[in-house]
Design a protein around this motif. Structure first.
Motif, PDB file in Angstrom:
ATOM      1  N   LEU A  59       0.839  -1.196   0.000  1.00 34.09           N
ATOM      2  CA  LEU A  59       0.000   0.000   0.000  1.00 34.09           C
ATOM      3  C   LEU A  59       0.875   1.248   0.000  1.00 34.09           C
ATOM      4  CD1 LEU A  59      -2.698  -1.122   2.601  1.00 34.09           C
ATOM      5  CD2 LEU A  59      -2.864  -1.172   0.108  1.00 34.09           C
ATOM      6  N   PRO A  60       0.475   2.303  -0.711  1.00 37.26           N
ATOM      7  CA  PRO A  60      -0.739   2.395  -1.511  1.00 37.26           C
ATOM      8  C   PRO A  60      -0.649   1.526  -2.766  1.00 37.26           C
ATOM      9  CG  PRO A  60       0.613   4.326  -1.882  1.00 37.26           C
ATOM     10  CD  PRO A  60       1.274   3.554  -0.786  1.00 37.26           C
ATOM     11  N   ALA A  61      -1.811   1.051  -3.218  1.00 37.26           N
ATOM     12  CA  ALA A  61      -1.897   0.212  -4.411  1.00 37.26           C
ATOM     13  C   ALA A  61      -2.652   0.963  -5.495  1.00 37.26           C
ATOM     14  CB  ALA A  61      -2.605  -1.106  -4.091  1.00 37.26           C
ATOM     15  N   TYR A  62      -2.397   0.574  -6.749  1.00 39.25           N
ATOM     16  CA  TYR A  62      -2.975   1.255  -7.902  1.00 39.25           C
ATOM     17  C   TYR A  62      -3.692   0.220  -8.764  1.00 39.25           C
ATOM     18  CZ  TYR A  62       0.092   4.879  -6.198  1.00 39.25           C
ATOM     19  OH  TYR A  62       0.696   5.808  -5.377  1.00 39.25           O
ATOM     20  N   PRO A  63      -5.033   0.216  -8.763  1.00 39.13           N
ATOM     21  CA  PRO A  63      -5.796  -0.840  -9.431  1.00 39.13           C
ATOM     22  C   PRO A  63      -5.822  -0.696 -10.945  1.00 39.13           C
ATOM     23  CG  PRO A  63      -7.286   0.795  -8.542  1.00 39.13           C
ATOM     24  CD  PRO A  63      -5.910   1.189  -8.086  1.00 39.13           C
ATOM     25  N   GLY A  64      -6.283  -1.785 -11.594  1.00 42.70           N
ATOM     26  CA  GLY A  64      -6.427  -1.810 -13.046  1.00 42.70           C
ATOM     27  C   GLY A  64      -5.416  -2.730 -13.678  1.00 42.70           C
ATOM     28  N   VAL A  65      -5.884  -3.685 -14.519  1.00 41.53           N
ATOM     29  CA  VAL A  65      -4.974  -4.635 -15.156  1.00 41.53           C
ATOM     30  C   VAL A  65      -5.072  -4.635 -16.678  1.00 41.53           C
ATOM     31  CG1 VAL A  65      -4.904  -6.167 -13.154  1.00 41.53           C
ATOM     32  CG2 VAL A  65      -6.600  -6.559 -14.929  1.00 41.53           C
ATOM     33  N   ASP A  66      -6.199  -4.188 -17.237  1.00 41.61           N
ATOM     34  CA  ASP A  66      -6.333  -4.206 -18.697  1.00 41.61           C
ATOM     35  C   ASP A  66      -6.466  -2.785 -19.230  1.00 41.61           C
ATOM     36  OD1 ASP A  66      -8.884  -3.638 -17.815  1.00 41.61           O
ATOM     37  OD2 ASP A  66      -9.757  -5.527 -18.451  1.00 41.61           O
ATOM     38  N   LEU A  67      -6.261  -2.643 -20.535  1.00 44.00           N
ATOM     39  CA  LEU A  67      -6.293  -1.305 -21.104  1.00 44.00           C
ATOM     40  C   LEU A  67      -6.523  -1.360 -22.604  1.00 44.00           C
ATOM     41  CD1 LEU A  67      -3.398  -0.409 -22.802  1.00 44.00           C
ATOM     42  CD2 LEU A  67      -2.521  -1.064 -20.581  1.00 44.00           C
ATOM     43  N   ALA A  68      -7.037  -0.258 -23.114  1.00 45.49           N
ATOM     44  CA  ALA A  68      -7.059   0.028 -24.538  1.00 45.49           C
ATOM     45  C   ALA A  68      -6.725   1.509 -24.665  1.00 45.49           C
ATOM     46  CB  ALA A  68      -8.423  -0.273 -25.157  1.00 45.49           C
ATOM     47  N   GLY A  69      -5.822   1.827 -25.580  1.00 46.57           N
ATOM     48  CA  GLY A  69      -5.418   3.220 -25.692  1.00 46.57           C
ATOM     49  C   GLY A  69      -4.407   3.445 -26.788  1.00 46.57           C
ATOM     50  N   GLU A  85      -0.292   4.550 -32.562  1.00 44.97           N
ATOM     51  CA  GLU A  85      -1.002   3.290 -32.783  1.00 44.97           C
ATOM     52  C   GLU A  85      -1.925   2.976 -31.610  1.00 44.97           C
ATOM     53  OE1 GLU A  85       1.073   0.145 -35.437  1.00 44.97           O
ATOM     54  OE2 GLU A  85       2.546   0.717 -33.923  1.00 44.97           O
ATOM     55  N   LEU A  86      -3.075   2.387 -31.929  1.00 44.50           N
ATOM     56  CA  LEU A  86      -4.036   1.973 -30.917  1.00 44.50           C
ATOM     57  C   LEU A  86      -3.764   0.526 -30.521  1.00 44.50           C
ATOM     58  CD1 LEU A  86      -7.342   3.541 -32.310  1.00 44.50           C
ATOM     59  CD2 LEU A  86      -5.863   4.419 -30.500  1.00 44.50           C
ATOM     60  N   VAL A  87      -3.666   0.277 -29.223  1.00 47.92           N
ATOM     61  CA  VAL A  87      -3.302  -1.048 -28.716  1.00 47.92           C
ATOM     62  C   VAL A  87      -4.236  -1.445 -27.583  1.00 47.92           C
ATOM     63  CG1 VAL A  87      -0.865  -0.848 -29.349  1.00 47.92           C
ATOM     64  CG2 VAL A  87      -1.642  -0.043 -27.105  1.00 47.92           C
ATOM     65  N   TRP A  88      -4.227  -2.762 -27.293  1.00 51.18           N
ATOM     66  CA  TRP A  88      -4.891  -3.265 -26.093  1.00 51.18           C
ATOM     67  C   TRP A  88      -4.011  -4.325 -25.470  1.00 51.18           C
ATOM     68  CZ3 TRP A  88      -9.824  -6.482 -27.776  1.00 51.18           C
ATOM     69  CH2 TRP A  88      -9.463  -7.461 -28.700  1.00 51.18           C
ATOM     70  N   GLY A  89      -4.254  -4.607 -24.182  1.00 60.35           N
ATOM     71  CA  GLY A  89      -3.437  -5.592 -23.492  1.00 60.35           C
ATOM     72  C   GLY A  89      -3.598  -5.477 -21.996  1.00 60.35           C
ATOM     73  N   THR A  90      -2.601  -5.991 -21.264  1.00 63.06           N
ATOM     74  CA  THR A  90      -2.663  -6.007 -19.805  1.00 63.06           C
ATOM     75  C   THR A  90      -1.316  -5.628 -19.217  1.00 63.06           C
ATOM     76  OG1 THR A  90      -2.044  -8.346 -19.663  1.00 63.06           O
ATOM     77  CG2 THR A  90      -4.410  -7.841 -19.781  1.00 63.06           C
ATOM     78  N   VAL A  91      -1.337  -5.232 -17.955  1.00 61.11           N
ATOM     79  CA  VAL A  91      -0.110  -5.059 -17.181  1.00 61.11           C
ATOM     80  C   VAL A  91      -0.027  -6.201 -16.176  1.00 61.11           C
ATOM     81  CG1 VAL A  91      -0.133  -2.553 -17.451  1.00 61.11           C
ATOM     82  CG2 VAL A  91      -1.221  -3.582 -15.447  1.00 61.11           C
ATOM     83  N   ASP A  92       1.118  -6.353 -15.558  1.00 59.39           N
ATOM     84  CA  ASP A  92       1.292  -7.370 -14.519  1.00 59.39           C
ATOM     85  C   ASP A  92       0.525  -6.917 -13.276  1.00 59.39           C
ATOM     86  OD1 ASP A  92       2.111  -9.186 -12.617  1.00 59.39           O
ATOM     87  OD2 ASP A  92       4.242  -9.052 -13.108  1.00 59.39           O
ATOM     88  N   GLU A  93      -0.468  -7.717 -12.867  1.00 58.71           N
ATOM     89  CA  GLU A  93      -1.278  -7.324 -11.721  1.00 58.71           C
ATOM     90  C   GLU A  93      -0.480  -7.251 -10.438  1.00 58.71           C
ATOM     91  OE1 GLU A  93      -2.105 -11.798 -12.342  1.00 58.71           O
ATOM     92  OE2 GLU A  93      -1.670 -10.023 -13.550  1.00 58.71           O
ATOM     93  N   ARG A  94       0.718  -7.851 -10.421  1.00 56.19           N
ATOM     94  CA  ARG A  94       1.573  -7.784  -9.232  1.00 56.19           C
ATOM     95  C   ARG A  94       2.516  -6.599  -9.281  1.00 56.19           C
ATOM     96  NH1 ARG A  94       3.749 -13.685 -10.310  1.00 56.19           N
ATOM     97  NH2 ARG A  94       3.788 -12.648 -12.345  1.00 56.19           N
ATOM     98  N   GLY A  95       2.466  -5.822 -10.380  1.00 55.94           N
ATOM     99  CA  GLY A  95       3.360  -4.692 -10.535  1.00 55.94           C
ATOM    100  C   GLY A  95       2.914  -3.474  -9.749  1.00 55.94           C
ATOM    101  N   PRO A  96       3.736  -2.428  -9.750  1.00 58.56           N
ATOM    102  CA  PRO A  96       3.439  -1.241  -8.932  1.00 58.56           C
ATOM    103  C   PRO A  96       2.430  -0.284  -9.543  1.00 58.56           C
ATOM    104  CG  PRO A  96       5.518  -0.948 -10.084  1.00 58.56           C
ATOM    105  CD  PRO A  96       5.052  -2.343 -10.410  1.00 58.56           C
ATOM    106  N   ASP A  97       2.135  -0.419 -10.837  1.00 66.30           N
ATOM    107  CA  ASP A  97       1.277   0.549 -11.515  1.00 66.30           C
ATOM    108  C   ASP A  97       0.058  -0.132 -12.122  1.00 66.30           C
ATOM    109  OD1 ASP A  97       3.097   2.736 -11.081  1.00 66.30           O
ATOM    110  OD2 ASP A  97       4.358   1.867 -12.647  1.00 66.30           O
ATOM    111  N   GLY A  98      -1.111   0.486 -11.950  1.00 66.04           N
ATOM    112  CA  GLY A  98      -2.337  -0.030 -12.523  1.00 66.04           C
ATOM    113  C   GLY A  98      -2.787   0.790 -13.708  1.00 66.04           C
TER     114      GLY A  98
END
Length: 328
Positions: A59-69, A85-98
């Protein structure tokens, strides 16, 4: 930049929108302007502190794992994409940034190009649920044309995509859902829709079961044909050890093993999803769109249930009310 955060565990009101430094792209990374993300069950459990026995959340934690942008910056060695370019995908849910933020730095290997002709808000509704449904039905259950598939939780983020994937692959799809969700689930192509409150003992037998709830797994397993396969993508967060013990025991006591997995999406998977989206096999399952400033409301809506598909959070949306993408 603005980003969602929580500094203690609890109800949706622990979420705040805070100011953070905009990230820079490191080696092999790109920076994405996040046009849309979603609220996922795992991050709700994380916010409530239900996953501390599995993975400690700093903590503090930053939520969110998927994205389009849209790509706005590329780092050294990130040659797959170009800015714009427009992309979609995910981040590592165990990482520091959501991804519930205006910008996020992401390894280029976790992204793929977004479906042409789709808005980010529509596209992001397929990312996490679609990848999980593909892994579960294709890689774990090996669903075949003509087989009988049962999707439990068919109106949710994963189940709503699993129904569509099952139909695209020629399965006979039976869906369990709440009666108020019947029209939505039928519109996805389900052959039969059954009230999820109906006793499991009343159900027929199936070749493949995809479970998104994680409860009563042993009883549900009895509804498999002898050569049947069951995939569980969740466990009961209130009784996690019971769920995991049931999954482990199924590997010992005869056939009809329960397969549990946590998806680790890769670009090839997102490319396959893109092809299904572009050829019309998959449709958007965005339920409501909230601005980032209303992240508390988005989590509360998702946690309350009754959601058809995904709750979307769009940092670029500035309206004070949730938007129904279906125009209702």
């Amino acid at each position: 930049m603005k980003a969602a955060s929580f500094a203690r565990f609890g109800a949706p009101d622990v979420l705040d929108v805070v100011e953070r430094h905009r990230p820079r792209a490191g080696a092999g990374e790109v920076v994405v302007r996040v046009d849309a993300t979603t609220v996922n069950g795992g991050e709700i459990a994380q916010r409530r502190g239900k996953l501390q026995w599995i993975v400690r959340t700093a903590l503090p934690a930053y939520p969110g794992v998927d994205l389009a942008g849209e790509i706005v910056e590329t780092g050294p060695g990130a040659t797959t994409f170009r800015p714009g370019e427009l992309v979609w995908g995910t981040v590592d849910e165990r990482g520091p940034d959501g991804t519930a933020a205006e910008y996020v730095a992401v390894p280029a290997g976790r992204l793929a190009r977004m479906p042409q002709g789709w808005t980010p808000q529509d596209a992001v509704s397929l990312v996490a649920g679609g990848a999980t449904a593909l892994i579960g039905l294709r890689d774990k259950a090996r669903l075949q044309p003509g087989e009988r598939l049962l999707v439990r939780g068919a109106a949710g983020g994963v189940g709503s995509v699993a129904v569509q994937v099952g139909k695209a692959w020629g399965a006979h799809v039976t869906a369990l859902a709440h009666p108020r969700s019947f029209p939505f689930v039928r519109s996805l192509g389900a052959d039969e829709v059954i009230d999820y409150r109906r006793p499991l003992s009343d159900l027929d037998r199936f070749d493949v079961i995809l479970d998104t709830r994680g409860t009563e797994l042993w009883r549900l397993r009895r509804k498999l044909e002898r050569s049947g396969r069951m995939v569980a993508i969740a466990f009961d967060v209130d009784r996690p050890r019971r769920s995991l013990a049931t999954i482990a025991a199924s590997a010992v006591f005869g056939p009809r093993r329960i397969r549990f997995f946590l998806g680790r999406p890769v670009p090839d998977l997102f490319d396959e999803l893109r092809r299904y989206a572009e050829d019309g096999s998959l449709r958007s399952v965005a339920d409501r769109v909230y601005p980032l400033e209303r992240i508390q409301d988005a989590h509360a809506h998702a946690e309350a249930g009754g959601v058809h598909g995904k709750i979307v959070v769009a940092p670029g949306v500035s309206s004070t009310a949730a938007v129904d993408p279906r125009g209702a």
